[in-house]
Design an enzyme around this catalytic site. Structure first.
Site, short mmCIF file in Angstrom:
data_model
loop_
_atom_site.label_atom_id
_atom_site.label_comp_id
_atom_site.label_asym_id
_atom_site.label_seq_id
_atom_site.Cartn_x
_atom_site.Cartn_y
_atom_site.Cartn_z
N ASP A 13 0.82 -1.22 0.00
CA ASP A 13 0.00 0.00 0.00
C ASP A 13 0.85 1.27 0.00
O ASP A 13 0.42 2.31 0.50
CB ASP A 13 -0.95 0.03 1.21
CG ASP A 13 -1.77 -1.24 1.34
OD1 ASP A 13 -2.42 -1.61 0.34
OD2 ASP A 13 -1.76 -1.85 2.42
N GLY A 17 1.11 1.84 -7.35
CA GLY A 17 0.27 2.02 -8.53
C GLY A 17 0.49 3.36 -9.19
O GLY A 17 0.62 3.45 -10.42
N HIS A 41 -4.20 -1.57 -6.39
CA HIS A 41 -3.55 -0.28 -6.58
C HIS A 41 -4.53 0.70 -7.21
O HIS A 41 -5.35 0.34 -8.05
CB HIS A 41 -2.25 -0.39 -7.38
CG HIS A 41 -2.31 -1.31 -8.55
ND1 HIS A 41 -2.00 -2.66 -8.46
CD2 HIS A 41 -2.64 -1.11 -9.84
CE1 HIS A 41 -2.14 -3.23 -9.64
NE2 HIS A 41 -2.52 -2.31 -10.49
N THR A 128 -6.64 -11.96 3.11
CA THR A 128 -7.72 -11.22 2.45
C THR A 128 -8.93 -12.11 2.17
O THR A 128 -9.99 -11.60 1.80
CB THR A 128 -7.25 -10.63 1.11
OG1 THR A 128 -6.83 -11.71 0.24
CG2 THR A 128 -6.10 -9.66 1.32
N ARG A 142 1.97 -29.21 -6.30
CA ARG A 142 1.89 -29.72 -7.68
C ARG A 142 0.54 -30.35 -8.00
O ARG A 142 0.44 -31.28 -8.79
CB ARG A 142 3.04 -30.70 -7.96
CG ARG A 142 4.40 -30.04 -7.98
CD ARG A 142 5.53 -31.02 -7.81
NE ARG A 142 5.51 -31.60 -6.47
CZ ARG A 142 6.36 -32.53 -6.05
NH1 ARG A 142 7.28 -33.00 -6.88
NH2 ARG A 142 6.29 -33.01 -4.83
N ARG A 302 -10.38 -2.80 4.28
CA ARG A 302 -10.01 -2.78 5.70
C ARG A 302 -9.21 -1.53 6.04
O ARG A 302 -8.41 -1.05 5.24
CB ARG A 302 -9.17 -4.02 6.05
CG ARG A 302 -9.95 -5.31 6.08
CD ARG A 302 -9.08 -6.47 6.55
NE ARG A 302 -8.02 -6.77 5.60
CZ ARG A 302 -7.14 -7.76 5.77
NH1 ARG A 302 -7.19 -8.51 6.84
NH2 ARG A 302 -6.21 -7.99 4.86
N LEU A 331 3.80 12.50 1.20
CA LEU A 331 4.45 13.49 2.07
C LEU A 331 3.44 14.51 2.56
O LEU A 331 3.52 15.00 3.69
CB LEU A 331 5.59 14.17 1.31
CG LEU A 331 6.42 15.18 2.11
CD1 LEU A 331 7.26 14.46 3.17
CD2 LEU A 331 7.31 16.01 1.19
#
EC number: 6.3.4.4
Length: 443
Positions: A13, A17, A41, A128, A142, A302, A331
């Site tokens: 997160d 993206g 994203h 998730t 396999r 969430r 920022l």
């Protein structure tokens, strides 16, 4: 020409993206190498928000080829929903390609994922519930179903029937859930196969052809370094390798193909789900970061846990990935704070520690050692150059670069493409950054 890996330097997160979207403008090919629909994203273009899970961010550029590599796990239902969403927004998916050897998430994977997490009780790992772990587990065992099996259902139907019957035993006997009807599942997935067939390719060969053609290739990571199955905060991790090395495996190319690695980190730290988080803030500042930063998961919705920037895990991410430069995001979320703290080291049982401990129990006992810096108390979201940033914000960035010993190349100040400070194109430009390795501005 450059082949660039973009990875998350925290717990996911981080804003990969947006950074991938920015770099995709200069890329000919964007490759997603691992993970599944557990990743999410968000990209904002001219006020329009695109929420993607499996499809690479480069899909928003019509001339960019987007490849979902063999290291991913594909839920065809969700992938088709994502394709349909893009079509409704007038985004073409003609240049979307899917690896024939990627593994497929089946209905029983989702059921087992949810049931096993519930059975763990207070030992939950924060999955998730999308079936990612069980899909990767079948891959390792396999017994998994691959895209090429899906494309050849007439000849692989026995494999599907066996897998469904095998999982039905687990669903019924272990989790007390009703069994799945093999024929219903097969017919459902036959429809998915028909819809996805035009996109299926030998992804490794396609990437290699791009390399030979001297194309610019961008490898898009999902999740983050601290969620890596081998190098993260195990067991509170994902089931794949989101680190830079995982890009090579998941894309099917050799490590010598990679020219540089860009790490993406927030100006603070977030984490979703369970697991230790030394700098987590349970106070009003943590609430402010979550509110201003809109810290809710793209995939699950969430609430993300929020805390101060952790330079210990930052240095660890730099080492594990061999970072060439950093993109610092969000920022602007710190704009209103009087003071800002940075974790420079840990204290464990009374002893100082500057390195990330691999033992989860030890990590849970880590107490952050902070350096406090003054805030800048003014908006930065409209800044478009280093000169426009408040001196306190510039000092903060300089300090992060010094602590991680990695130069900062990109500073993101909001969700929009234009809310970014960047000097050189990290793909076409020389290997330089906005801040050098001593944290000094380049000008």
């Amino acid at each position: 020409m450059a082949n660039v890996v973009v990875i998350g330097a925290q717990w996911g997160d981080e804003g990969k993206g947006k950074i991938t979207d920015l770099l995709s403008k200069s890329a000919d090919v964007v490759v997603r190498s691992q993970g599944g629909v557990n990743a999410g994203h968000t990209v904002v273009v001219q006020g329009q928000t695109f929420k993607l899970h499996l499809i690479p961010s480069g899909i928003l550029y019509p001339d960019t080829e987007c490849i979902i590599g063999s290291g991913t796990v594909i839920d065809p239902k969700v992938l088709l929903e994502e394709i349909d969403q893009l079509h409704r927004l007038n985004v073409s998916t003609e240049n979307l390609f899917i690896s024939q050897t990627a593994h497929v998430t089946m209905p029983y994977h989702r059921l087992i994922d949810g049931a096993s997490e519930e059975m763990r009780g207070d030992r939950k790992i924060g999955t998730t519930g999308r079936g990612i772990g069980p899909t990767y587990a079948d891959k390792s065992e396999r017994t998994g179903v691959r895209v090429l099996d899906l494309m050849d259902l007439d000849n692989s139907q026995d494999k599907f029937v066996w897998a469904i019957k095998y999982k039905n035993v687990i669903l019924e006997k272990l989790y007390d859930l009703p069994p799945l009807d093999p024929q219903e599942v097969i017919e459902e997935y036959r429809a998915y196969a028909d819809a996805l067939r035009p996109h299926v390719v030998d992804s490794s060969l396609k990437v290699f052809e791009g390399v030979n053609a001297k194309k610019n290739i961008l490898f898009e990571g999902a999740q983050g370094t601290l969620l890596d199955i081998d190098h993260g905060t195990y067991p509170y991790v994902t089931s794949s390798n989101p680190i830079a090395g995982g890009a090579c495996v998941g894309a099917g190319i050799g490590p010598t193909i990679i020219d540089r690695v860009i790490g993406v980190a927030k100006a603070y730290t977030t984490r979703v789900g369970e697991g230790p988080f030394p700098t987590e803030l349970d106070d009003e500042i943590g609430e402010l970061l979550g509110h201003v930063g809109a810290e809710f998961g793209t995939t699950t919705g969430r609430r993300r846990r929020c805390g101060w920037f952790d330079a210990v895990i930052g240095r660890y991410a730099a080492r594990i990935n061999g970072l060439d430069c950093l993109a610092i995001t969000k920022l602007d979320v710190l704009d209103s704070l009087d003071e800002i703290k940075v974790c420079v080291a840990y204290e464990i049982d009374g002893e100082a520690c500057e390195h990330f401990p691999s033992n989860a129990n030890l990590f849970a006992r880590c107490q952050p050692i902070y350096k406090t810096m003054p805030g800048w108390k003014q908006p930065t979201s409209d800044c478009r150059s280093l000169d426009e940033l408040p001196k306190e914000a510039l000092a903060y960035l300089k300090f992060l670069a010094e602590l991680m010993d990695v130069p900062i190349a990109i500073v993101s100040l909001g969700a929009g493409r234009e809310q970014t400070i960047i000097v050189e194109d990290p793909i076409h430009g020389p290997k330089r950054a906005l801040l050098d390795r001593n944290g000094e501005p380049i000008g």
